[in-house]
Motif scaffolding. Structure first.
Motif, PDB file in Angstrom:
ATOM      1  N   THR A  92     -31.434  51.906  18.068  1.00 59.85           N
ATOM      2  CA  THR A  92     -30.345  52.960  18.623  1.00 59.85           C
ATOM      3  C   THR A  92     -28.939  52.620  18.383  1.00 59.85           C
ATOM      4  O   THR A  92     -28.695  51.288  18.736  1.00 59.85           O
ATOM      5  CB  THR A  92     -30.690  53.271  20.092  1.00 59.85           C
TER       6      THR A  92
ATOM      7  N   TRP B 291     -26.330  56.086  20.819  1.00 63.96           N
ATOM      8  CA  TRP B 291     -27.406  56.955  21.648  1.00 63.96           C
ATOM      9  C   TRP B 291     -28.169  57.915  20.642  1.00 63.96           C
ATOM     10  O   TRP B 291     -28.681  58.944  20.815  1.00 63.96           O
ATOM     11  CB  TRP B 291     -26.773  57.886  22.436  1.00 63.96           C
ATOM     12  N   ALA B 292     -28.338  57.406  19.341  1.00 68.57           N
ATOM     13  CA  ALA B 292     -29.297  58.013  18.480  1.00 68.57           C
ATOM     14  C   ALA B 292     -29.849  57.060  17.690  1.00 68.57           C
ATOM     15  O   ALA B 292     -29.501  55.965  17.353  1.00 68.57           O
ATOM     16  CB  ALA B 292     -28.161  58.960  17.499  1.00 68.57           C
TER      17      ALA B 292
ATOM     18  N   LYS C  48     -29.473  55.808  11.164  1.00 71.21           N
ATOM     19  CA  LYS C  48     -29.379  56.739  10.078  1.00 71.21           C
ATOM     20  C   LYS C  48     -30.700  56.486   8.997  1.00 71.21           C
ATOM     21  O   LYS C  48     -31.201  57.476   8.630  1.00 71.21           O
ATOM     22  CB  LYS C  48     -28.111  56.585   9.516  1.00 71.21           C
TER      23      LYS C  48
ATOM     24  N   ARG D 223     -33.581  58.106  10.238  1.00 75.84           N
ATOM     25  CA  ARG D 223     -33.539  59.667  10.370  1.00 75.84           C
ATOM     26  C   ARG D 223     -33.620  60.360   8.837  1.00 75.84           C
ATOM     27  O   ARG D 223     -34.303  61.360   8.917  1.00 75.84           O
ATOM     28  CB  ARG D 223     -32.199  59.885  11.074  1.00 75.84           C
TER      29      ARG D 223
ATOM     30  N   THR E  54     -38.752  53.417  19.700  1.00 80.48           N
ATOM     31  CA  THR E  54     -37.128  53.420  19.776  1.00 80.48           C
ATOM     32  C   THR E  54     -36.639  52.091  20.531  1.00 80.48           C
ATOM     33  O   THR E  54     -37.042  51.847  21.733  1.00 80.48           O
ATOM     34  CB  THR E  54     -36.658  54.492  20.781  1.00 80.48           C
TER      35      THR E  54
ATOM     36  N   THR F 256     -31.851  54.462  25.614  1.00 82.45           N
ATOM     37  CA  THR F 256     -32.361  54.726  24.467  1.00 82.45           C
ATOM     38  C   THR F 256     -32.932  56.286  24.582  1.00 82.45           C
ATOM     39  O   THR F 256     -33.546  56.537  23.723  1.00 82.45           O
ATOM     40  CB  THR F 256     -33.607  54.003  24.254  1.00 82.45           C
TER      41      THR F 256
ATOM     42  N   ARG G 257     -31.677  59.122  24.820  1.00 89.61           N
ATOM     43  CA  ARG G 257     -31.388  60.417  23.808  1.00 89.61           C
ATOM     44  C   ARG G 257     -32.228  60.093  22.558  1.00 89.61           C
ATOM     45  O   ARG G 257     -32.531  60.890  21.831  1.00 89.61           O
ATOM     46  CB  ARG G 257     -30.010  60.604  23.992  1.00 89.61           C
ATOM     47  N   SER G 258     -31.917  58.827  22.250  1.00 90.27           N
ATOM     48  CA  SER G 258     -32.296  58.376  20.852  1.00 90.27           C
ATOM     49  C   SER G 258     -33.803  58.650  20.767  1.00 90.27           C
ATOM     50  O   SER G 258     -34.324  59.087  19.533  1.00 90.27           O
ATOM     51  CB  SER G 258     -32.181  56.983  20.727  1.00 90.27           C
TER      52      SER G 258
ATOM     53  N   MET H 110     -34.416  62.080  20.122  1.00 89.36           N
ATOM     54  CA  MET H 110     -34.114  62.543  18.912  1.00 89.36           C
ATOM     55  C   MET H 110     -35.120  62.253  17.964  1.00 89.36           C
ATOM     56  O   MET H 110     -35.785  63.089  16.962  1.00 89.36           O
ATOM     57  CB  MET H 110     -32.779  62.099  18.500  1.00 89.36           C
TER      58      MET H 110
END
Ligand SMILES: Cc1cc2nc3c(=O)[nH]c(=O)nc-3n(C[C@H](O)[C@H](O)[C@H](O)COP(=O)(O)O)c2cc1C
Length: 209
Positions: free
Chosen positions: A103, A106-107, A110, A113, A131, A137, A139-140, A143
């Motif tokens: 993370t 908060w994502a 990259k 993803r 995660t 973590t 929100r991550s 996602m």
């Protein structure tokens, strides 16, 4: 008045330096890591692909990925543990795909993803989401789960493990990182059992028992 101006200038400089350092750190950690591929497990009744993008600081993601694969291997699974750069070159299909994301701000990272977004072979596949982060973590994780389900994959489970925040409130005196690895190992065992039971149920239904 002069003193007040000096204090305000100092505060501004500290905030600006903090923001610049944070942005620089984000750019460094979001760089895609090198190609690295490892195999865990000798028997290949089932095959898994565990994908992560190495974090340059402690590399909890690689350790968690290996611990999870070792858990699977106790139930005769063979796993390939690949960095995103290595996974891009793999063309086989697997019984299970595991995404282990760090993370950052908060994502999910990259590299993971983009890998999921560009995948063309996840539809209908079993996927596990892991995660990682220092402790924030939620929100991550959401996602990462959304990216997986958008690909019409079957998200069979999703868990988070932390570097700083206690992974187990009842064991705060033990190394939190070791606890994360033990939990990831147990998670691997649990997933292997679940898939075996699922397959056994299908077999017994097919044979009419
Ligand atoms: C720039 C930056 C941003 C981060 N943002 C978060 C965050 O939003 N939430 C969180 O739980 N951890 C955050 N972390 C911690 C990383 O997720 C953590 O270090 C990583 O998942 C574990 O990798 P490591 O074991 O190699 O350090 C951040 C770390 C860095 C360097």
């Amino acid at each position: 008045m002069k003193r007040r101006k000096k204090i305000m200038t100092t505060i501004f400089i500290v905030i600006a330096l903090t923001v610049i350092t944070w942005i620089a750190l984000t750019i460094v950690v979001q760089q895609m890591g090198p190609e690295k591929l490892a195999t865990v497990g000798k028997n290949d009744d089932y095959n898994a692909l565990v994908i992560y993008d190495p974090d340059p600081i402690y590399n909890l993601d690689e350790k968690v990925s290996i611990a999870f694969a070792e858990g699977l291997s106790e139930s005769r699974w063979k796993s390939k543990i690949a960095t995103v750069a290595a996974a891009k070159k793999i063309e086989e299909s697997f019984d299970l795909y595991v995404f282990c994301a760090n993370t950052y701000n908060w994502a999910p990272d990259k590299a993971i993803r983009n890998y999921i977004k560009n995948s063309t072979d996840l539809e209908g596949q079993r996927v596990v989401a892991i995660t990682l982060g220092s402790g924030s973590t939620k929100r991550s994780q959401r996602m990462l789960e959304a990216l997986i389900t958008q690909k019409k994959a079957t998200l069979i489970d999703s868990k988070t493990f932390w570097l700083m925040k206690p992974n187990d409130e009842s064991k705060t005196k033990r190394s939190n990182r070791k606890i994360a690895l033990e939990m990831a190992n147990n998670f691997g065992k649990e997933i292997a059992d679940r898939i075996r039971n699922e397959k056994n149920e299908v077999l017994s239904k097919d044979s009419g028992f």
